[in-house]
Design a protein around this motif. Structure first.
Motif, PDB file in Angstrom:
ATOM      1  N   ILE A  75       0.857  -1.190   0.000  1.00  0.00           N
ATOM      2  CA  ILE A  75       0.000   0.000   0.000  1.00  0.00           C
ATOM      3  C   ILE A  75       0.892   1.238   0.000  1.00  0.00           C
ATOM      4  O   ILE A  75       1.945   1.250   0.626  1.00  0.00           O
ATOM      5  N   ASP A  76       0.466   2.289  -0.697  1.00  0.00           N
ATOM      6  CA  ASP A  76       1.200   3.560  -0.630  1.00  0.00           C
ATOM      7  C   ASP A  76       0.198   4.710  -0.487  1.00  0.00           C
ATOM      8  O   ASP A  76      -1.013   4.485  -0.412  1.00  0.00           O
ATOM      9  N   SER A  77       0.701   5.944  -0.450  1.00  0.00           N
ATOM     10  CA  SER A  77      -0.173   7.082  -0.169  1.00  0.00           C
ATOM     11  C   SER A  77      -1.149   7.394  -1.308  1.00  0.00           C
ATOM     12  O   SER A  77      -2.140   8.077  -1.107  1.00  0.00           O
ATOM     13  N   LYS A  78      -0.878   6.857  -2.485  1.00  0.00           N
ATOM     14  CA  LYS A  78      -1.845   7.056  -3.578  1.00  0.00           C
ATOM     15  C   LYS A  78      -3.041   6.121  -3.401  1.00  0.00           C
ATOM     16  O   LYS A  78      -4.161   6.450  -3.757  1.00  0.00           O
ATOM     17  N   ARG A  79      -2.775   4.936  -2.880  1.00  0.00           N
ATOM     18  CA  ARG A  79      -3.840   3.934  -2.747  1.00  0.00           C
ATOM     19  C   ARG A  79      -4.598   4.069  -1.428  1.00  0.00           C
ATOM     20  O   ARG A  79      -5.674   3.509  -1.272  1.00  0.00           O
ATOM     21  N   TYR A  80      -4.009   4.801  -0.471  1.00  0.00           N
ATOM     22  CA  TYR A  80      -4.672   4.995   0.823  1.00  0.00           C
ATOM     23  C   TYR A  80      -4.682   6.479   1.151  1.00  0.00           C
ATOM     24  O   TYR A  80      -3.656   7.051   1.510  1.00  0.00           O
ATOM     25  N   ALA A  81      -5.841   7.119   0.972  1.00  0.00           N
ATOM     26  CA  ALA A  81      -5.948   8.580   1.139  1.00  0.00           C
ATOM     27  C   ALA A  81      -7.184   8.892   1.988  1.00  0.00           C
ATOM     28  O   ALA A  81      -8.292   9.037   1.459  1.00  0.00           O
ATOM     29  N   PRO A  82      -7.027   8.969   3.311  1.00  0.00           N
ATOM     30  CA  PRO A  82      -8.188   9.145   4.200  1.00  0.00           C
ATOM     31  C   PRO A  82      -9.006  10.405   3.909  1.00  0.00           C
ATOM     32  O   PRO A  82      -8.465  11.476   3.642  1.00  0.00           O
TER      33      PRO A  82
END
Length: 197
Positions: A75-82
């Motif tokens: 997972i990275d910040s593109k795929r996980y963006a709260p």
């Protein structure tokens, strides 16, 4: 000898309040992915799949669903963006029902479901607490293990409300999250050993 399928389902809160711990959550989850990958190598009689379903007020996202663990992307910040609200029950209902369909009549499997959230349900429209409690209660009597991990709310009560027997609370800071993920990985390894060792 046919391998036992181990379905690792992670239901991950992606609501706005998770923003402050976004990088720690990404790092912790990637370590969890590695733990599952190691289990695949350690236990020859197990075949691991991973499902990661994140959720917020914009809907549910399947980052992975019943994918083989070996080639999995982290997972990275593109795929996980709260962002947005917390439709927790809808996410659990969607994810568990979908996995239940995959499992079907198979008897040689174990499903390990981990729910991670920093807040209580506040936006579901399709599933209620009683519906989720009934679903989890029934499945827990067979080869399903549910764990509820949370912070910033009464975690043991929230877990009990939906019939989840295993729960863990954590402090919403760097050390607290690191400790929580470390404990989660230990618990995961212990379940793999106990059921299939």
């Amino acid at each position: 000898m046919r391998q036992t399928k181990v379905h690792n389902l992670i239901i991950l809160d992606e609501s706005g309040s998770m923003s402050s711990i976004k990088s720690q959550v990404i790092s912790g989850f990637n370590q969890t992915i590695n733990t599952i990958r190691e289990a695949q190598q350690t236990f020859a009689d197990q075949e691991h799949t991973i499902s990661i379903i994140s959720f917020n007020g914009f809907g549910t996202k399947m980052l992975h669903f019943c994918d083989p663990i070996t080639p999995i992307k982290e997972i990275d910040s593109k795929r996980y963006a709260p962002a947005a609200s917390t439709p927790l029950y809808d996410a659990i209902g969607f994810a568990v029902s979908k996995l239940k369909l995959v499992v079907g009549e198979d008897e040689k499997f174990h499903a390990l479901v981990t729910i991670l959230t920093d807040g209580e349900e506040n936006a579901s429209t399709e599933y209620s607490a009683p519906a989720i409690r009934q679903m989890i209660g029934e499945l827990s009597e067979s080869n399903w293990t549910f764990t509820y991990i949370g912070t910033d709310h009464d975690v043991s009560k929230a877990a009990a409300d939906i019939a989840v027997k295993h729960s863990m609370s954590f402090q919403k800071d760097c050390d607290g999250i690191e400790t929580m993920f470390s404990e989660e990985r230990k618990m995961r390894k212990s379940i793999y050993r106990k059921i299939f060792g």
